[in-house]
Enzyme design. Structure first.
Site, PDB file in Angstrom:
ATOM      1  N   ASN A 213      -6.948  -3.346 -35.116  1.00  0.00           N
ATOM      2  CA  ASN A 213      -6.964  -4.740 -35.106  1.00  0.00           C
ATOM      3  C   ASN A 213      -8.645  -4.855 -35.699  1.00  0.00           C
ATOM      4  O   ASN A 213      -9.513  -4.908 -34.435  1.00  0.00           O
ATOM      5  CB  ASN A 213      -6.962  -5.581 -33.986  1.00  0.00           C
ATOM      6  CG  ASN A 213      -7.149  -7.044 -34.047  1.00  0.00           C
ATOM      7  OD1 ASN A 213      -7.275  -7.391 -34.974  1.00  0.00           O
ATOM      8  ND2 ASN A 213      -6.845  -7.523 -32.985  1.00  0.00           N
TER       9      ASN A 213
ATOM     10  N   LYS B 245      -9.666  -7.547 -36.444  1.00  0.00           N
ATOM     11  CA  LYS B 245     -10.294  -9.335 -36.165  1.00  0.00           C
ATOM     12  C   LYS B 245     -11.053  -9.809 -37.235  1.00  0.00           C
ATOM     13  O   LYS B 245     -10.541  -9.639 -38.418  1.00  0.00           O
ATOM     14  CB  LYS B 245     -11.268  -9.065 -34.922  1.00  0.00           C
ATOM     15  CG  LYS B 245     -10.406  -8.342 -33.566  1.00  0.00           C
ATOM     16  CD  LYS B 245     -10.876  -8.637 -32.481  1.00  0.00           C
ATOM     17  CE  LYS B 245     -10.370  -7.684 -31.223  1.00  0.00           C
ATOM     18  NZ  LYS B 245     -10.621  -7.720 -30.124  1.00  0.00           N
TER      19      LYS B 245
ATOM     20  N   HIS C  65      -2.195 -12.438 -29.633  1.00  0.00           N
ATOM     21  CA  HIS C  65      -3.594 -11.962 -29.145  1.00  0.00           C
ATOM     22  C   HIS C  65      -4.141 -13.028 -28.172  1.00  0.00           C
ATOM     23  O   HIS C  65      -4.281 -14.237 -28.574  1.00  0.00           O
ATOM     24  CB  HIS C  65      -4.377 -11.623 -30.488  1.00  0.00           C
ATOM     25  CG  HIS C  65      -5.539 -10.644 -29.914  1.00  0.00           C
ATOM     26  ND1 HIS C  65      -6.736 -10.900 -29.116  1.00  0.00           N
ATOM     27  CD2 HIS C  65      -5.636  -9.301 -29.895  1.00  0.00           C
ATOM     28  CE1 HIS C  65      -7.449  -9.958 -29.002  1.00  0.00           C
ATOM     29  NE2 HIS C  65      -6.676  -9.002 -29.484  1.00  0.00           N
TER      30      HIS C  65
ATOM     31  N   GLU D 266      -7.112 -13.671 -27.835  1.00  0.00           N
ATOM     32  CA  GLU D 266      -8.269 -14.597 -28.545  1.00  0.00           C
ATOM     33  C   GLU D 266      -7.497 -15.749 -29.292  1.00  0.00           C
ATOM     34  O   GLU D 266      -8.097 -16.679 -29.521  1.00  0.00           O
ATOM     35  CB  GLU D 266      -9.086 -13.567 -29.696  1.00  0.00           C
ATOM     36  CG  GLU D 266      -9.917 -12.704 -28.995  1.00  0.00           C
ATOM     37  CD  GLU D 266     -10.345 -11.437 -29.737  1.00  0.00           C
ATOM     38  OE1 GLU D 266      -9.864 -10.919 -30.994  1.00  0.00           O
ATOM     39  OE2 GLU D 266     -10.664 -10.434 -29.085  1.00  0.00           O
TER      40      GLU D 266
ATOM     41  N   GLU E 146      -2.930  -5.912 -23.325  1.00  0.00           N
ATOM     42  CA  GLU E 146      -4.388  -5.918 -23.618  1.00  0.00           C
ATOM     43  C   GLU E 146      -4.953  -6.886 -22.446  1.00  0.00           C
ATOM     44  O   GLU E 146      -4.868  -8.348 -22.596  1.00  0.00           O
ATOM     45  CB  GLU E 146      -4.907  -6.629 -24.985  1.00  0.00           C
ATOM     46  CG  GLU E 146      -4.201  -5.874 -25.993  1.00  0.00           C
ATOM     47  CD  GLU E 146      -5.064  -6.007 -27.181  1.00  0.00           C
ATOM     48  OE1 GLU E 146      -5.519  -4.985 -27.820  1.00  0.00           O
ATOM     49  OE2 GLU E 146      -5.281  -7.171 -27.826  1.00  0.00           O
TER      50      GLU E 146
ATOM     51  N   GLY F  45     -13.272  -5.570 -25.585  1.00  0.00           N
ATOM     52  CA  GLY F  45     -14.637  -5.780 -26.223  1.00  0.00           C
ATOM     53  C   GLY F  45     -15.825  -5.698 -25.128  1.00  0.00           C
ATOM     54  O   GLY F  45     -16.935  -5.872 -25.223  1.00  0.00           O
TER      55      GLY F  45
ATOM     56  N   SER G 152     -10.865  -1.784 -25.219  1.00  0.00           N
ATOM     57  CA  SER G 152     -12.135  -0.714 -24.999  1.00  0.00           C
ATOM     58  C   SER G 152     -11.455   0.734 -25.250  1.00  0.00           C
ATOM     59  O   SER G 152     -11.835   1.663 -24.633  1.00  0.00           O
ATOM     60  CB  SER G 152     -12.690  -0.951 -23.729  1.00  0.00           C
ATOM     61  OG  SER G 152     -13.358  -2.030 -23.851  1.00  0.00           O
TER      62      SER G 152
HETATM   63  P1  13P Z   1     -11.403  -3.552 -28.424  1.00  0.00           P
HETATM   64  O1  13P Z   1     -10.800  -2.181 -28.440  1.00  0.00           O
HETATM   65  O2  13P Z   1     -12.841  -3.867 -29.330  1.00  0.00           O
HETATM   66  O3  13P Z   1     -11.722  -3.946 -26.903  1.00  0.00           O
HETATM   67  O4  13P Z   1     -10.339  -4.908 -28.736  1.00  0.00           O
HETATM   68  C1  13P Z   1      -9.048  -4.696 -28.172  1.00  0.00           C
HETATM   69  C2  13P Z   1      -8.211  -5.602 -29.065  1.00  0.00           C
HETATM   70  O5  13P Z   1      -8.412  -6.827 -28.657  1.00  0.00           O
HETATM   71  C3  13P Z   1      -7.384  -5.189 -30.053  1.00  0.00           C
HETATM   72  O6  13P Z   1      -6.514  -6.373 -30.362  1.00  0.00           O
END
Ligand code: 13P
Length: 247
Positions: free
Chosen positions: A8, A10, A92, A94, A162, A168, A207
């Protein structure tokens, strides 16, 4: 089932990022798992063209619940499929946090995605406060019930667990915490969609990096990963794909 390594991107990536796509395809020309990148929508078409004939698939990061209409700034599932996407990430954390997406909205988007022939990657996960309060399984169970269309099949649904606090941050749950949630997801999904749940890919996200991928992929009911930061560079994502291929 074939496992799935999904990236992803983002809100990252420009035309210059196509070099990373080429490097990834060169590094993993024939993985034993499925390999997917979900770039910003501006790059779906270009990456689909670059990936043509390779093992790499391309997905989107969201869609509208309607196929077309007066919705300035939105993209529909049929449009994403037309651009070359095969998958779309929905719900997601976010999106849930930044745009207030509800379970009902995620479910409507998932139905639209599946109707357009896309695989819906529905994301669930608890916040740190919810985990500390002992609410993890209740939160995730409610997200599954509310966000996943009951008519979903193993061919058009993927679930990504997640934990919000692991995204992150460089922090991950313990292996037993991941295993606990994934076993719960498999059972809850079976209650919700029936026997197809046994074959639905359950991804872990938060992560994931080359150094922890293999131990996570060795867990039961972990059928792949949804990778954020470590999917941006082929040098990081290719070893994760390799670890999943070997699992
Ligand atoms: P990270 O791998 O950067 O922690 O992000 C995970 C994520 O949100 C994938 O959708």
């Amino acid at each position: 089932m074939r496992k799935l390594a999904a990236g992803n991107w983002k809100m990252n990536g420009t035309v210059a990022s196509l070099a990373e796509v080429q490097a990834l395809i060169a590094a993993q020309p024939a993985p034993a798992c499925e390999m997917l990148l979900c770039p910003p929508a501006t790059l779906i078409s270009a990456i689909a063209t670059a990936a043509h004939g390779s093992a790499l698939m391309v997905g989107a990061q969201g869609c509208h619940a309607k196929p077309s209409g007066a919705h300035t700034g939105d993209l529909s599932a049929p449009m994403l499929a037309d651009a070359g996407a095969s998958h779309v990430i929905l719900g997601h954390s976010e999106r849930r946090a930044d745009h207030g997406e509800t379970d009902a909205q995620v479910r409507a988007k998932a139905e639209a995605a599946q109707a357009a022939g896309l695989v819906a990657i529905v994301c669930v996960g608890e916040t740190e406060a919810q985990r500390d309060a002992g609410e993890t399984l209740a939160v995730i169970g409610a997200q599954i019930d509310g966000s996943v269309p009951t008519t979903s099949t193993a061919a058009n649904l993927v679930i990504a667990y997640e934990p919000v606090w692991a995204i992150g941050t460089g922090r991950t749950p313990t292996l037993s915490q991941i295993a606990e949630v994934h076993a719960f997801l498999r059972a809850r999904l079976a209650d919700h969609i029936g026997a197809q749940a046994a074959q639905v890919r359950l991804l872990y996200g938060g992560s994931v990096k080359p150094s922890n991928a293999a131990e996570i992929f060795a867990l039961p009911d972990v059928d792949g990963a949804l990778v954020g930061g470590a999917s941006l560079k082929a040098a990081d994502f290719a070893p994760i794909v390799a670890a999943l291929s070997a699992a």
